[in-house]
Design a protein around this motif. Structure first.
Motif, PDB file in Angstrom:
ATOM      1  N   ASN A 111      32.546  40.519  40.463  1.00  0.00           N
ATOM      2  CA  ASN A 111      33.680  40.269  41.522  1.00  0.00           C
ATOM      3  C   ASN A 111      33.440  38.739  41.923  1.00  0.00           C
ATOM      4  O   ASN A 111      32.395  38.238  42.420  1.00  0.00           O
ATOM      5  N   ARG A 165      35.794  44.908  48.740  1.00  0.00           N
ATOM      6  CA  ARG A 165      35.772  43.425  48.290  1.00  0.00           C
ATOM      7  C   ARG A 165      35.857  42.554  49.719  1.00  0.00           C
ATOM      8  O   ARG A 165      35.329  41.695  49.837  1.00  0.00           O
ATOM      9  N   GLY A 173      37.926  39.562  38.380  1.00  0.00           N
ATOM     10  CA  GLY A 173      37.138  40.522  37.661  1.00  0.00           C
ATOM     11  C   GLY A 173      36.730  40.680  36.336  1.00  0.00           C
ATOM     12  O   GLY A 173      37.218  39.868  35.420  1.00  0.00           O
TER      13      GLY A 173
END
Length: 348
Positions: free
Chosen positions: A132, A162, A205
């Motif tokens: 991430n 996140r 990603g």
């Protein structure tokens, strides 16, 4: 002679009886296949294909378990399913992340108003490792501090995993997170927002394909890189370590060499790592957990036939989620010890 015939007849009858009784006993003790349900993510994700592959291998390699794979949703949905439907706790194997378990135990984000003993969810084995990060189309946005006042997309929903981690790391660096302009979108929508000028920075990603740092970009990131000049913003190691030490969050990080995620990634790129795994409720029977692991341990090399992203799953990496031993199902702990599989992180 009559007496001898009588004895012989009785012996024959006893033999017939014992044979019949034995056959009946075997029929009674013959176990019907255990019905296992495997739920991962929607179609299009690598975890979906790994789930398909796992179900297929179990059905080919085990007479004890009959597995069915279904298209699932997020770890939040999976855990809530077992909270509200206790009858599924013994036979439901699902996609989860170490980040989601941490949030659940802390009762934050989507778990804030969902009381449950989340220690009851235990990992079985590693499925993969997601990367991430942050990306932008603006070459002037080079650091986390440059994002102050900018429109950012960290997650698909407020309070998501996140967002919690990204904000936490920025807080540790003294960056005023309240001065960022937050938007929320899933991968494809976030990519479209960035491409159309509706956002300044979005999350990127990727997933590790092979160790140590061969990453494959997620579809939305790969499409963005293929159509636009994409620049990447690194997380700072100091902030990551401080956040991790203060909170106990399982986040890890990795520095990707240039060009791993795109031609304009000209500098090393520091991303966050999120271990992914198959998880179950602690009520899943011991012999079922051990049979699942036996199939994977003996056939891990075959999973990459379903998706190249399964290449990271090997005999040696099954217990590499970077979590304590107690976070694995007791039967998985036992299996790993018997096979000499080390419980560890991936070593970054």
């Amino acid at each position: 002679m009559p007496r001898r015939k009588y004895i012989l007849l009785n012996i024959v009858l006893i033999i017939i009886y014992l044979f019949t009784f034995s056959s009946h006993l075997k029929a009674q003790t013959k176990r019907e296949p255990f019905q296992l349900e495997i739920s991962t993510l929607p179609t299009g994700f690598a975890s979906y294909l790994i789930g398909v592959g796992l179900a297929d291998l179990i059905n080919k390699k085990s007479t004890m378990i009959k597995a069915t794979h279904i298209e699932g949703r997020s770890p939040v949905v999976h855990m809530r399913t077992l909270i509200t439907k206790p009858e599924k706790r013994k036979n439901y194997l699902f996609f989860n992340t170490t980040w989601d378990i941490w949030e659940a135990k802390k009762r934050i984000g989507p778990f804030e108003k969902v009381p449950f003993n989340y220690d009851e969810f235990r990992f079985i084995f590693l499925m993969g490792v997601a990367g991430n990060g942050l990306c932008t189309l603006d070459p002037n946005l080079k650091t986390l501090k440059d994002m102050i006042g900018k429109r950012v997309i960290f997650d698909s929903t407020p309070g998501g995993g996140r967002e919690i981690v990204y904000k936490g790391i920025m807080n540790e660096l003294g960056i005023p997170v309240d001065k960022l302009k937050y938007q929320y979108a899933s991968g494809e929508s976030a990519s479209a927002a960035l491409r159309d000028g509706m956002a300044d920075v979005i999350y990127s990603g990727s997933a590790i394909k092979t160790l140590p740092h061969t990453h494959v970009a997620s579809p939305f990131t790969a499409e963005l890189v293929a159509t636009k000049n994409v620049y990447f913003i690194s997380f700072e190691e100091k902030g990551i370590k401080s956040f991790k030490d203060k909170t106990g969050h399982p986040v890890d990080f990795q520095v990707l060499p240039p060009k791993i995620l795109g031609p304009l990634q000209t500098e090393p790129y520091t991303i966050l790592l999120k271990p992914l795994g198959f998880c179950a409720h602690i009520d899943m029977p011991e012999d079922v957990v051990q049979e699942i692991l036996r199939v994977v341990y003996e056939n891990a090399h075959l999973l990459k036939e379903y998706t190249p992203m399964a290449e990271i799953i090997t005999k040696e990496s099954l217990a590499s989620l970077g979590i304590p031993e107690v976070a694995y199902h007791p039967s998985a702990q036992k299996f790993f010890k018997e096979k000499g599989v080390k419980i560890k992180g991936l070593g970054f």
